[in-house]
Design a protein around this motif. Structure first.
Motif, PDB file in Angstrom:
ATOM      1  N   ASP A 386       0.806  -1.224   0.000  1.00 18.77           N
ATOM      2  CA  ASP A 386       0.000   0.000   0.000  1.00 18.77           C
ATOM      3  C   ASP A 386       0.840   1.276   0.000  1.00 18.77           C
ATOM      4  O   ASP A 386       0.296   2.375   0.055  1.00 18.77           O
ATOM      5  N   GLY A 387       2.152   1.147  -0.032  1.00 19.63           N
ATOM      6  CA  GLY A 387       3.005   2.327  -0.051  1.00 19.63           C
ATOM      7  C   GLY A 387       2.844   3.125  -1.328  1.00 19.63           C
ATOM      8  O   GLY A 387       2.313   2.637  -2.337  1.00 19.63           O
ATOM      9  N   LYS A 388       3.316   4.365  -1.318  1.00 20.38           N
ATOM     10  CA  LYS A 388       3.135   5.282  -2.446  1.00 20.38           C
ATOM     11  C   LYS A 388       4.410   5.499  -3.255  1.00 20.38           C
ATOM     12  O   LYS A 388       4.417   6.252  -4.224  1.00 20.38           O
ATOM     13  N   GLY A 389       5.507   4.870  -2.846  1.00 15.83           N
ATOM     14  CA  GLY A 389       6.771   5.103  -3.537  1.00 15.83           C
ATOM     15  C   GLY A 389       6.921   4.300  -4.812  1.00 15.83           C
ATOM     16  O   GLY A 389       6.121   3.403  -5.116  1.00 15.83           O
ATOM     17  N   TRP A 390       7.973   4.592  -5.560  1.00 17.82           N
ATOM     18  CA  TRP A 390       8.222   3.940  -6.842  1.00 17.82           C
ATOM     19  C   TRP A 390       8.365   2.438  -6.668  1.00 17.82           C
ATOM     20  O   TRP A 390       7.790   1.649  -7.422  1.00 17.82           O
ATOM     21  N   LYS A 391       9.124   2.029  -5.671  1.00 15.96           N
ATOM     22  CA  LYS A 391       9.369   0.603  -5.499  1.00 15.96           C
ATOM     23  C   LYS A 391       8.112  -0.119  -5.014  1.00 15.96           C
ATOM     24  O   LYS A 391       7.909  -1.297  -5.336  1.00 15.96           O
ATOM     25  N   ASN A 392       7.253   0.565  -4.251  1.00 19.27           N
ATOM     26  CA  ASN A 392       5.987  -0.047  -3.834  1.00 19.27           C
ATOM     27  C   ASN A 392       5.109  -0.333  -5.054  1.00 19.27           C
ATOM     28  O   ASN A 392       4.475  -1.383  -5.158  1.00 19.27           O
ATOM     29  N   ILE A 393       5.081   0.642  -5.984  1.00 14.54           N
ATOM     30  CA  ILE A 393       4.287   0.469  -7.204  1.00 14.54           C
ATOM     31  C   ILE A 393       4.857  -0.656  -8.053  1.00 14.54           C
ATOM     32  O   ILE A 393       4.118  -1.486  -8.604  1.00 14.54           O
ATOM     33  N   LEU A 394       6.191  -0.716  -8.165  1.00 15.17           N
ATOM     34  CA  LEU A 394       6.827  -1.783  -8.926  1.00 15.17           C
ATOM     35  C   LEU A 394       6.443  -3.148  -8.371  1.00 15.17           C
ATOM     36  O   LEU A 394       6.159  -4.081  -9.131  1.00 15.17           O
ATOM     37  N   ASN A 395       6.428  -3.277  -7.057  1.00 21.15           N
ATOM     38  CA  ASN A 395       6.031  -4.536  -6.424  1.00 21.15           C
ATOM     39  C   ASN A 395       4.642  -4.970  -6.888  1.00 21.15           C
ATOM     40  O   ASN A 395       4.415  -6.128  -7.245  1.00 21.15           O
ATOM     41  N   ASN A 396       3.697  -4.030  -6.913  1.00 20.95           N
ATOM     42  CA  ASN A 396       2.325  -4.368  -7.276  1.00 20.95           C
ATOM     43  C   ASN A 396       2.180  -4.705  -8.762  1.00 20.95           C
ATOM     44  O   ASN A 396       1.433  -5.607  -9.137  1.00 20.95           O
ATOM     45  N   LEU A 397       2.913  -3.981  -9.612  1.00 18.35           N
ATOM     46  CA  LEU A 397       2.859  -4.293 -11.034  1.00 18.35           C
ATOM     47  C   LEU A 397       3.446  -5.673 -11.311  1.00 18.35           C
ATOM     48  O   LEU A 397       2.984  -6.398 -12.201  1.00 18.35           O
TER      49      LEU A 397
END
Length: 454
Positions: A386-397
């Motif tokens: 649920d984080g908002k950083g670049w690496k958090n988004i990469l994890n979800n993608l």
């Protein structure tokens, strides 16, 4: 007339993002390879080699991907122009912070273009390698790559090449971005660029540019364009003083350095005045004002009207975004994983990596024009972040990509031991995820928007 077959689908967010560039690839196989490489870069593969990417996207071999990077007739400059146009459309005229730095990769031998023994910044020592000057943008805390240009050492120049110093390359990059329509509220750079004083750069320009062409002086270009900047300088940086003038070290002030994860740390800053205060102001920042440890004490030159001490410290701290951004593109997306020797091929790979980086950045709340939607069922995955950083988004993608890549890895076994239920189950899972994946690229298919870019 036989209509060309449609490109094989991959994952929804990759397919929709890549559609923006489809006009560059008249051959369907080239467009498919373009999409496959994006899937591979964003995926969890530790090493983004072409054979490994081929496996997870369901190809029998990697020759098509290699052909795409080496001989397929697409124009890397046009791809880059479309990527930058997409960023401009998303920014809608809003200014960004521009960060100039360089990235180096260790390479064996001397067969790779522009490789030589030179200082590799991320290694902190001289090694055999290749170096590129890079420009990153920061918008509301989100990073994205803009331009890169390889540094060509004098000893490795090819016929037709012109030698340029790294600061000269950086100056050219900034002018290009300015002409494209990018707006900057601040430029950040390290001491290699901050220490290039005007007189010295003019001499360098005369050596590299005997015809007298102007406009490649880094600091003077910033001044010419009226840009605000914060650049690192060395501790022994010298400033010419008039007779009876002297250098003053003002009182230390404590401030909180706020990091990207909103944590903070106490630091200290003081202004250094050489003679009379001018447009260019000088600062010393440290974590310990008594010991002034070398690895956590910085000297900075600024040209930014009405800049207060706290802002100097926090703005300069954004330099860490470069290290953060390069770590992601290099270690997570495969910047240095190519097995190519010609720079024209390496440039294509690097451009694919930058494009893959942009996919992740565009999924951030900061880069979206509409308010973020409520979490879908996808967020119930136990590994969802649920984080908002670049690496958090990469994890979800990467989680969204998994059913596609895992099926491609297991499919060879299903040709040996057919299990229709397993095949059907994977197809159903992919269909569900495709349907639930909310698109942030819907504007790419809007007729007016697409027409304006094509």
């Amino acid at each position: 007339m036989v209509q060309p077959r449609p490109a094989a689908p991959t994952v929804k967010f990759v397919d929709e993002y890549c559609q923006w560039y489809k006009s560059l690839f008249p051959e369907v196989r080239s467009f498919e390879a373009f999409k496959y490489l994006h899937v591979g870069c964003v995926s969890e593969l530790k090493r983004k080699t072409l054979p490994e990417i081929a496996k997870i996207v369901g190809l029998d071999n990697h020759q098509g991907l290699h052909h795409f990077l080496t001989t397929s007739p697409w124009d890397v400059e046009k791809l880059r122009a479309l990527r930058l146009e997409l960023i401009l459309q998303v920014l809608k005229g809003r200014p960004i912070i521009l960060i100039i730095d360089e990235t180096g990769d260790k390479k064996k031998g001397n067969k790779t273009d522009y490789v030589k023994r030179q200082y590799i910044g991320n290694l902190g020592k001289v090694e055999n390698g290749i170096v590129a000057v890079t420009a990153y943008g920061v918008f509301c805390g989100m990073t994205f790559p803009l331009l890169f240009e390889v540094y060509k050492p004098r000893e490795r120049l090819k016929p037709g090449d012109k030698y340029l110093t790294k600061p000269q390359i950086a100056a050219i990059i900034i002018k290009k971005l300015e002409l494209m329509g990018f707006k900057f509220n601040l430029v950040l750079a390290d001491s290699l660029y901050g220490e290039q004083r005007v007189g010295r750069l003019r001499r360098l320009e005369a050596t590299a540019n005997p015809k007298g062409e102007s406009g490649t002086n880094f600091i003077s270009v910033l001044d010419e364009l009226g840009l605000n900047y914060l650049v690192a300088i060395r501790s022994n940086h010298s400033v010419e003083l008039l007779t009876r003038q002297h250098t003053q070290y003002l009182k230390w002030h404590k401030f909180k350095r706020v990091f990207s994860d909103l944590s903070s740390e106490n630091r200290f800053i003081r202004e250094i005045i050489h003679g009379k205060r001018s447009e260019n102001r000088y600062w010393q920042i440290t974590t310990d004002r008594e010991k002034l440890p070398g690895n956590t004490t910085w000297y900075v030159m600024s040209k930014y009207p009405d800049l207060n001490k706290r802002d100097v410290g926090n703005f300069y701290g954004l330099r860490t975004w470069v290290e953060y951004g390069l770590k992601q593109s290099k270690n997570e997306l495969g910047w240095a994983d190519y097995r190519l020797t010609n720079y024209s091929d390496i440039e294509r790979w690097w451009e694919i990596v930058c494009s893959s980086y942009l996919i992740v950045s565009l999924h951030s709340e900061q880069m979206q024009s509409s308010p973020p939607k409520s979490p879908s069922k996808l967020a119930d995955h136990p590994w969802w972040d649920d984080g908002k950083g670049w690496k958090n988004i990469l994890n979800n993608l990467r989680l969204i990509i998994q059913p596609f890549t895992l099926f491609n890895l297991i499919y060879p076994w299903l040709t040996v031991f057919p299990i229709p239920q397993l095949d059907l189950g994977f197809s159903k899972l992919q269909s569900i995820i495709y349907r639930l994946t909310s698109s942030v690229f819907i504007f790419l298919t809007h007729p007016d928007f697409y027409f304006s870019s094509a």
